[in-house]
Design an enzyme around this catalytic site. Sequence first.
Site, PDB file in Angstrom:
ATOM      1  N   TRP A 160       0.803  -1.225   0.000  1.00  0.00           N
ATOM      2  CA  TRP A 160       0.000   0.000   0.000  1.00  0.00           C
ATOM      3  C   TRP A 160       0.837   1.277   0.000  1.00  0.00           C
ATOM      4  O   TRP A 160       0.301   2.354  -0.201  1.00  0.00           O
ATOM      5  CB  TRP A 160      -0.920   0.008   1.233  1.00  0.00           C
ATOM      6  N   ASN A 161       2.152   1.194   0.250  1.00  0.00           N
ATOM      7  CA  ASN A 161       2.887   2.453   0.465  1.00  0.00           C
ATOM      8  C   ASN A 161       3.225   3.209  -0.820  1.00  0.00           C
ATOM      9  O   ASN A 161       3.389   4.414  -0.803  1.00  0.00           O
ATOM     10  CB  ASN A 161       4.132   2.234   1.340  1.00  0.00           C
ATOM     11  N   LYS A 212      -2.416  -8.247  -7.950  1.00  0.00           N
ATOM     12  CA  LYS A 212      -3.232  -8.015  -6.747  1.00  0.00           C
ATOM     13  C   LYS A 212      -2.663  -6.827  -5.980  1.00  0.00           C
ATOM     14  O   LYS A 212      -1.646  -6.939  -5.308  1.00  0.00           O
ATOM     15  CB  LYS A 212      -3.295  -9.233  -5.834  1.00  0.00           C
ATOM     16  N   PRO A 213      -3.315  -5.664  -6.120  1.00  0.00           N
ATOM     17  CA  PRO A 213      -2.834  -4.508  -5.355  1.00  0.00           C
ATOM     18  C   PRO A 213      -3.226  -4.688  -3.892  1.00  0.00           C
ATOM     19  O   PRO A 213      -4.061  -5.533  -3.571  1.00  0.00           O
ATOM     20  CB  PRO A 213      -3.596  -3.336  -5.978  1.00  0.00           C
ATOM     21  N   GLU A 227      10.844  -8.048  -2.841  1.00  0.00           N
ATOM     22  CA  GLU A 227      11.317  -6.782  -2.271  1.00  0.00           C
ATOM     23  C   GLU A 227      10.702  -6.698  -0.887  1.00  0.00           C
ATOM     24  O   GLU A 227       9.507  -6.435  -0.758  1.00  0.00           O
ATOM     25  CB  GLU A 227      10.838  -5.595  -3.114  1.00  0.00           C
ATOM     26  N   LEU A 228      11.512  -6.939   0.149  1.00  0.00           N
ATOM     27  CA  LEU A 228      10.938  -7.096   1.486  1.00  0.00           C
ATOM     28  C   LEU A 228      11.347  -5.939   2.398  1.00  0.00           C
ATOM     29  O   LEU A 228      11.624  -4.860   1.906  1.00  0.00           O
ATOM     30  CB  LEU A 228      11.347  -8.470   2.026  1.00  0.00           C
ATOM     31  N   CYS A 265      10.294   1.352   2.460  1.00  0.00           N
ATOM     32  CA  CYS A 265      11.210   0.320   2.957  1.00  0.00           C
ATOM     33  C   CYS A 265      12.660   0.785   2.904  1.00  0.00           C
ATOM     34  O   CYS A 265      13.540   0.127   3.435  1.00  0.00           O
ATOM     35  CB  CYS A 265      11.006  -0.985   2.215  1.00  0.00           C
ATOM     36  N   GLU A 308      11.923  -2.809  11.821  1.00  0.00           N
ATOM     37  CA  GLU A 308      11.512  -1.785  10.861  1.00  0.00           C
ATOM     38  C   GLU A 308      10.443  -0.897  11.514  1.00  0.00           C
ATOM     39  O   GLU A 308       9.511  -1.399  12.126  1.00  0.00           O
ATOM     40  CB  GLU A 308      10.944  -2.469   9.610  1.00  0.00           C
TER      41      GLU A 308
HETATM   42  P1  ADP Z   1       2.359  -4.386   3.952  1.00  0.00           P
HETATM   43  O1  ADP Z   1       2.670  -4.248   5.392  1.00  0.00           O
HETATM   44  O2  ADP Z   1       3.225  -3.579   3.033  1.00  0.00           O
HETATM   45  O3  ADP Z   1       0.891  -4.337   3.610  1.00  0.00           O
HETATM   46  P2  ADP Z   1       2.103  -7.173   3.501  1.00  0.00           P
HETATM   47  O4  ADP Z   1       3.192  -8.131   3.282  1.00  0.00           O
HETATM   48  O5  ADP Z   1       1.186  -7.399   4.648  1.00  0.00           O
HETATM   49  O6  ADP Z   1       2.859  -5.809   3.603  1.00  0.00           O
HETATM   50  O7  ADP Z   1       1.218  -7.013   2.217  1.00  0.00           O
HETATM   51  C1  ADP Z   1       1.742  -6.789   0.935  1.00  0.00           C
HETATM   52  C2  ADP Z   1       0.792  -7.362  -0.083  1.00  0.00           C
HETATM   53  O8  ADP Z   1       0.695  -8.773   0.112  1.00  0.00           O
HETATM   54  C3  ADP Z   1      -0.636  -6.847   0.025  1.00  0.00           C
HETATM   55  O9  ADP Z   1      -1.172  -6.764  -1.297  1.00  0.00           O
HETATM   56  C4  ADP Z   1      -1.331  -7.916   0.813  1.00  0.00           C
HETATM   57  O10 ADP Z   1      -2.712  -7.957   0.577  1.00  0.00           O
HETATM   58  C5  ADP Z   1      -0.650  -9.160   0.257  1.00  0.00           C
HETATM   59  N1  ADP Z   1      -0.687 -10.333   1.140  1.00  0.00           N
HETATM   60  C6  ADP Z   1      -0.682 -10.370   2.475  1.00  0.00           C
HETATM   61  N2  ADP Z   1      -0.718 -11.647   2.917  1.00  0.00           N
HETATM   62  C7  ADP Z   1      -0.730 -12.447   1.827  1.00  0.00           C
HETATM   63  C8  ADP Z   1      -0.742 -13.868   1.593  1.00  0.00           C
HETATM   64  N3  ADP Z   1      -0.759 -14.728   2.603  1.00  0.00           N
HETATM   65  N4  ADP Z   1      -0.747 -14.302   0.318  1.00  0.00           N
HETATM   66  C9  ADP Z   1      -0.723 -13.444  -0.701  1.00  0.00           C
HETATM   67  N5  ADP Z   1      -0.689 -12.110  -0.556  1.00  0.00           N
HETATM   68  C10 ADP Z   1      -0.695 -11.604   0.676  1.00  0.00           C
END
Ligand code: ADP
Length: 472
Positions: A148-149, A172-173, A247-248, A281, A376
Amino acid sequence: MQNYGLYINGEWTGQNLEKIEIANPATNEVIATVPRGGHQEAVQAVDAAQEAFKEWSQHSAYERASVIQKWHDLIEENKDELAKTMTMEQGKPLKEAIGEMSYANGFFSWYAEEAKRIYGETIPATQRNKRLFVQKQPVGVVAAITPWNFPAAMITRKVGPALAAGCTVVIKPANLTPLTAIKMVELAADAGIPKGVVNLVTGDSKAIGQAWLEDDRVRKLTFTGSTEVGKELMRGSADTVKKISMELGGHAPVIVLDDANLDKAVEGVINSKFRNAGQTCICSNRIYVHDTIYEQFLEKLVPKVKELKMGNGLDEGVDIGPLIDEAAVKKVKKQIDDAVQMGAKIEAGGEVRDGLYIEPTVLSNVHDEMSCMIEETFGPLAPVTSFSTVEEVINRANNSIFGLAAYVFTENISRGIKVTDALEYGIIGLNDGLPSTPQAPFGGFKQSGIGREGGHYGIEDYLEVKYISLGL
Ligand code: ADP
């Protein structure tokens, strides 16, 4: 209020599904809804992308480039509206949203050009009667899961190179911020992107993710988000042996050497720490200043931080918007409280304000055991500590599971290069608080990720290498 759909095979669908409400973090007002898609819709999107791949992968690089460029041009024409949507769903100040739109669209124009440079190779053979060739081909259907950022840039940084390579995509946004992505995708058909080449599904993250992980037709997964979810997706990709790009998280150190230009260093810290209210990040997360200039650095930094104006990102002159949600506010506040309890001093800010706002905060007297120096932060908190030797600060900076971005400030370029060499980080801002740009590689060492996005590196993960041995 608009109810948006899913984009599958060139059609907007899913209006009959349960809805997810999208709220403005500055006002808490619901501004739109998107469908809660699931397994079935995720599979339909792959069906469409797989079918479209047959034709799209056969387009010449020049044909693909021209369509991507057209999409870029339409986004440019609609940039102001897209930026406003972004501020309303994500919270960042409008000037930053406009900046993100330029950065995001930069990936489309750059990769439109790069499509034309997917070169192969000839290799000298050991036998006279052989010729050895290498050519590159698109991997196939790509799944892109984004956070979302950066609601626009995280999409284009993946979709740009994917389309340029000849891949088709299912996106998938983030459920918190899908609207900018949807509005960009609304322009895709007009740009001449054939149906099925780009598909977008919102909804149940786990169900959609699972459908794509187990689908053998999805040949690549590209993800930006938390390290925790990234690891889950890496494990899930194993059964179908997908290519992956991750990208984590990050935990960027800033090192201010004793010969730094302090004004430049303060400006770099403000840029890298407080952009998007600290929710990137590569935001500087911990600031190490040489002990001989520590007080002077704080004297310059603190008043600048106090000048930052907090408020609704749509309002004139705002520098810091709200955080994305309640959980984000709690996490940052917990880090501030933990640090203060362990002896840190609040030099600026430190308070939660009505809604999702946290004052831009500077802490001094910080030490490495405090949670803000390890985890973080993803918020407007700048912890400042001191160091006495270069060797010491390099060890402290590298003492992290993360390795995304680091910043070094010095006026002695050879010292700067030596420190840069020793840092276990994928991106170094050497006297630069804003290193990201479409033509350069972005990515991390260690648990910050796998692969690089951006630049000519960023297209490689969307290509398979095919070796052809020709007997004469
Ligand atoms: P952030 O803290 O940046 O939202 P997340 O890792 O929680 O980081 O989410 C990043 C993306 O991954 C979002 O689009 C979220 O909906 C998706 N997401 C979260 N959990 C899962 C999962 N188990 N499988 C697939 N996508 C996921």
